[in-house]
Write an enzyme that holds these catalytic residues in place. Structure first.
Site, PDB file in Angstrom:
ATOM      1  N   LYS A 165       0.844  -1.197   0.000  1.00  0.00           N
ATOM      2  CA  LYS A 165       0.000   0.000   0.000  1.00  0.00           C
ATOM      3  C   LYS A 165       0.879   1.247   0.000  1.00  0.00           C
ATOM      4  CE  LYS A 165      -3.987   1.696   2.722  1.00  0.00           C
ATOM      5  NZ  LYS A 165      -4.881   1.299   3.844  1.00  0.00           N
TER       6      LYS A 165
ATOM      7  N   SER B  80      -9.696   1.334   2.950  1.00  0.00           N
ATOM      8  CA  SER B  80      -8.843   2.267   2.228  1.00  0.00           C
ATOM      9  C   SER B  80      -7.788   1.579   1.366  1.00  0.00           C
ATOM     10  CB  SER B  80      -8.169   3.215   3.220  1.00  0.00           C
ATOM     11  OG  SER B  80      -7.279   2.506   4.058  1.00  0.00           O
TER      12      SER B  80
ATOM     13  N   SER C 218      -9.928  -1.559   6.721  1.00  0.00           N
ATOM     14  CA  SER C 218      -9.327  -1.206   5.428  1.00  0.00           C
ATOM     15  C   SER C 218      -8.622  -2.334   4.697  1.00  0.00           C
ATOM     16  CB  SER C 218      -8.357  -0.035   5.607  1.00  0.00           C
ATOM     17  OG  SER C 218      -9.079   1.135   5.877  1.00  0.00           O
TER      18      SER C 218
END
Length: 429
Positions: free
Chosen positions: A61, A137, A161
């Site tokens: 990420k 997310s 997330s």
């Protein structure tokens, strides 16, 4: 057997073919990845290995530090930030284990919000249907594993997330007990709630990635019989407004699990959830801690545009008096202890990860009410694990048109037990 380098080149050519329209990855590392792939192939040829992640294609990420470049965390504001002096701890450990880090995946700005929309770097289309939301997310992480452009993707989970994109993209997502995986070199949202976890095709891949990031020896999990296992179903507010297809798939999953001799029992946790909801009514812990991280630009105004769905809640939380935060944290500690006691009677909780499947990107960007409702529903079930300091995993449910996950939740520190149960449930499915 296909070489790691050949597998990598296929993925890089797939990504090169859509370079003009890339929203899943924000950065690729082709040369570094090729060198790592060649190293893995050389070890394989020599009959040596660094473990189960040796040669695995891994994406990270876009909030993990990579030495020599800014960590952007989905925001234009950080694109001119000073370069990171060194890799994040988990990035270093993954490299040491032979992982081939292919690139950084897209995310919602500052890891806030659960829909997966990013107005600056594009919104990755869902792996099953690109017109639908990816979940956030860790949006790019879920899509990357779902579409097969990485074997494993590392995300962060503050309220769901990792598990929300896993649920909506039909992959496995594991949120470990907080602070089990070191957060050093990861751009923070909430020091209290942040966890780092993997998304992958299988539980075994999640087990291997988790062990490497924790710094444990990677071992195959010993099999576990589900017979006699106590599974609590927290019926009540976490089951309200569940889409009929998700509810039906969940009930079918329970029937499959019960056939093994597992003992299903209803368990109520609504009182604890209501209590925490009351004390965080004016501002969530994530928003209040996020407001401290972003206090400087919230006070002066952002130098570049920030997603209003991010800046709005952070600005409101920044205005709250200190006692509101301290009271919330004190009450949370007491409620986490009460939840731990409540869960002592079961091995795991089982519930839908997300009560809904992925709506279209257009529908949530054009209808503000639908967006807010979807955001609330996507976070509702997953955030319980963060708020009460638990560990949780999302597994894809079988026989459902659009993906949705079955979530298993266990007590703080019971990560290995949870993963063993998840591996057995996955085998059943």
């Amino acid at each position: 057997m296909q070489s790691v380098r050949d597998h990598l080149e296929i993925l890089l050519s797939r990504l090169a073919a859509r370079a003009g329209d890339e929203s899943v990855f924000t950065k690729l590392y082709p040369e570094v990845a090729r060198a790592a792939a060649d190293g893995a192939d050389a070890r394989r040829k020599a009959g040596a290995t660094l473990g189960p992640l040796d040669g695995a294609i891994v994406s990270i990420k876009d909030l993990f530090d990579v030495a020599g470049e800014p960590t952007i965390a989905g925001s234009r504001m950080l694109s001119t930030a000073p370069p990171a002096p060194q890799d994040a701890v988990i990035v270093h450990r993954l490299r040491q284990a032979g992982a081939v880090i292919i690139g950084k995946t897209n995310m919602t700005e500052f890891a806030f919000t659960a829909i997966g929309v990013n107005p600056h770097y594009g919104t990755p289309g869902n792996a099953l249907d690109a017109s639908r939301i990816p979940g956030g997310s860790s949006s790019g992480a879920g899509v990357s594993v779902g579409e097969g452009t990485s074997d494993i993707s590392i995300g962060s989970d503050t309220g769901g997330s990792v598990r929300i994109p896993a649920s909506l993209n039909g992959v496995v997502g594991f949120k470990p007990t907080a602070r089990r995986v070191p957060l050093t070199g990861a751009f923070p949202l909430s020091a209290t709630l942040d966890s780092i976890g993997p998304l992958a095709r299988t539980v075994a891949q999640c087990v291997a990635a988790d062990a490497v990031m924790v710094g444990e020896e990677v071992k195959a999990l010993p099999p576990l019989s589900l017979a006699g296992l106590r599974i609590g179903i927290p019926r009540g507010r976490l089951f309200e407004d569940t889409e009929s297809e998700v509810a039906a798939a969940f009930e079918r999953s329970l029937v499959t699990i019960e056939r093994t001799g597992a003992r299903l029992t209803d368990i109520s946790i609504d009182d604890l959830i209501a209590d925490l909801r009351a004390v965080t009514k004016r501002g969530s812990i994530a928003a209040m801690e996020g407001a401290e991280i972003h206090a400087d630009w919230l006070a002066t105004g952002a130098s570049v545009p920030v997603d209003p769905h991010v800046s709005g809640p952070l600005s409101r939380a920044a205005m709250l008096p200190t006692p509101v935060y301290i009271r919330a944290m004190r009450r949370r500690a007491a409620l986490a202890a009460a939840m731990d006691e409540r869960l002592a009677s079961v091995d795991v909780l089982a519930l839908p990860t997300t009560p809904v499947t992925a709506p279209t990107i257009v529908s949530v960007t054009e209808d503000a009410d639908l967006r807010d409702r979807t955001e609330g529903l996507l976070l509702r079930n997953t955030q319980v694990a963060n708020q009460f300091d638990l560990c949780a995993i999302s597994l894809p449910m079988p026989d459902i048109k659009l993906p949705a996950g079955l979530m298993l939740v266990a007590r703080n520190g019971h990560d290995h037990h949870l993963l063993r149960i998840a591996a057995e449930v996955e085998r059943l499915f």
